[in-house]
Design a protein around this motif. Sequence first.
Motif, PDB file in Angstrom:
ATOM      1  N   PRO A  82      -8.049   5.597  -1.950  1.00 18.83           N
ATOM      2  CA  PRO A  82      -9.466   5.131  -1.306  1.00 18.83           C
ATOM      3  C   PRO A  82      -9.222   3.800  -0.677  1.00 18.83           C
ATOM      4  O   PRO A  82      -8.919   3.078  -1.264  1.00 18.83           O
ATOM      5  N   TRP A  83      -9.929   3.881   0.334  1.00 19.89           N
ATOM      6  CA  TRP A  83     -10.016   2.478   1.001  1.00 19.89           C
ATOM      7  C   TRP A  83     -11.565   2.264   1.730  1.00 19.89           C
ATOM      8  O   TRP A  83     -11.934   3.156   2.485  1.00 19.89           O
ATOM      9  N   PHE A  84     -11.947   1.275   1.540  1.00 14.20           N
ATOM     10  CA  PHE A  84     -13.380   0.917   1.821  1.00 14.20           C
ATOM     11  C   PHE A  84     -13.460  -0.367   2.673  1.00 14.20           C
ATOM     12  O   PHE A  84     -12.646  -1.284   2.602  1.00 14.20           O
ATOM     13  N   SER A  85     -14.719  -0.403   3.339  1.00 12.21           N
ATOM     14  CA  SER A  85     -15.015  -1.692   4.261  1.00 12.21           C
ATOM     15  C   SER A  85     -16.175  -2.326   3.571  1.00 12.21           C
ATOM     16  O   SER A  85     -16.880  -1.965   2.882  1.00 12.21           O
ATOM     17  N   ALA A 124       0.707  -1.340   0.051  1.00 14.06           N
ATOM     18  CA  ALA A 124       0.173  -0.025  -0.103  1.00 14.06           C
ATOM     19  C   ALA A 124       0.989   1.291   0.045  1.00 14.06           C
ATOM     20  O   ALA A 124       0.531   2.167  -0.510  1.00 14.06           O
ATOM     21  N   ASP A 125       1.894   1.114   0.487  1.00 10.39           N
ATOM     22  CA  ASP A 125       2.834   2.277   0.396  1.00 10.39           C
ATOM     23  C   ASP A 125       3.310   2.943  -1.111  1.00 10.39           C
ATOM     24  O   ASP A 125       3.642   3.821  -1.128  1.00 10.39           O
ATOM     25  N   HIS A 126       3.056   1.843  -1.814  1.00  9.31           N
ATOM     26  CA  HIS A 126       3.143   2.263  -3.343  1.00  9.31           C
ATOM     27  C   HIS A 126       1.916   2.878  -3.995  1.00  9.31           C
ATOM     28  O   HIS A 126       2.150   3.180  -5.200  1.00  9.31           O
ATOM     29  N   PHE A 127       0.867   2.929  -3.331  1.00  7.41           N
ATOM     30  CA  PHE A 127      -0.468   3.268  -4.008  1.00  7.41           C
ATOM     31  C   PHE A 127      -0.524   4.546  -4.530  1.00  7.41           C
ATOM     32  O   PHE A 127      -1.191   5.054  -5.525  1.00  7.41           O
ATOM     33  N   ASP A 128      -0.400   5.501  -3.408  1.00  5.59           N
ATOM     34  CA  ASP A 128      -0.759   6.750  -3.672  1.00  5.59           C
ATOM     35  C   ASP A 128       0.054   7.356  -4.971  1.00  5.59           C
ATOM     36  O   ASP A 128      -0.324   8.219  -5.801  1.00  5.59           O
ATOM     37  N   LEU A 168      -2.645   6.775 -12.698  1.00  5.06           N
ATOM     38  CA  LEU A 168      -3.916   5.722 -12.908  1.00  5.06           C
ATOM     39  C   LEU A 168      -5.116   6.701 -12.993  1.00  5.06           C
ATOM     40  O   LEU A 168      -5.909   6.485 -14.044  1.00  5.06           O
ATOM     41  N   ALA A 169      -5.345   7.595 -12.134  1.00  3.04           N
ATOM     42  CA  ALA A 169      -6.682   8.442 -12.006  1.00  3.04           C
ATOM     43  C   ALA A 169      -6.575   9.160 -13.381  1.00  3.04           C
ATOM     44  O   ALA A 169      -7.886   9.459 -13.631  1.00  3.04           O
TER      45      ALA A 169
END
Length: 242
Positions: free
Chosen positions: A136-139, A96-100, A106-107
Motif C-alpha cells: 500500500p502506498w498513499f499520498s 521498499a524492495d523489502h516491503f512486499d 505482517l498482514a
Amino acid sequence: MSPSDPKHAVVSRGQWLAARRQLWLHEKAFTHQRDELAAARRALPWVQVEEDYRFHGPHGELGLAELFAGRSQLLVYHFMFAEGWDEGCPGCSFLADHFDGANLHLAHHDVTLAAVSRAPYAEFQAFRQRMGWHFPWFSSHGSRFNQDFGVSVATDGSAEYNYEVYTGNEAELPGLSAFYKEADGRVYHTYSTYARGLDILVNAYNFLDLAPLGRNEAGTMDWVRHHDRYEGMASKPHCCKQ
C-alpha cells in the motif's frame, strides 16, 4: 583493509574456532542488548493523534485510521517522492524492495506496512508500476502529515530531523513512524525513527554484514541503484529529480 586486496591473518582451524567463540560471546551479548532496546522502544509513552490527516489512494480520500486496513498496528514508511519528481529516492526504493515480502507475513500478524509520500497520488503510479511493487502506498499531498512527522523539513536551519537541528539541503527525508489504533478508533503515535535508524528495515544489509567484505561502501548506500538500473538491467540514465 582495501576491498580489492583484503589482508587477513590465515590461521589453523583450531585457532579460527577459538577466535570465533570469542566473537560468539559478543554476538550473544548484542542479541540480549537488542532485545532490551526493543523492549524499551515498546515501553515509550504514546501520543494521541488528534489531527485529521487526509490521504489519497486507489479508492479516493481516506483518513489515518483507514490506513490500518482493519488491523490495530500501522507502520508508515515515509517514502521520499515529492511533487514533480519523476522517480523515487534510490535509497527509499532500496528499502521498499523489502516491503512486499515482509507484508506477506505482517498482514497475518495484525500489522499493516504502508508507504506515504508527499507527491500527488497520480505522480508516483508510473514509478510504482516500473518497480513492480504491491505494498500500500498513499499520498499525503495537501496535509501536514510529512511536516508533522519530521520528514518534510525547512532547509534554512530552523528545522529538526532525527531529533537534532537539521543543517542539510534536502527538503524531503526518509523515516518510519508507528501507530496503534484502539477498538474505538482512537489512534496513537508510538514511535518514529530516521536516518541510520532505518537500517533495520534493510535485510540486504543484514546479509552484507555477514559477508567477508561487509557493506563495502564509501558512503551510506553509495552503490545502491533502482533495481532496474544495475548493470545488465534496463539501461536508462540515473537521476532523482529534486
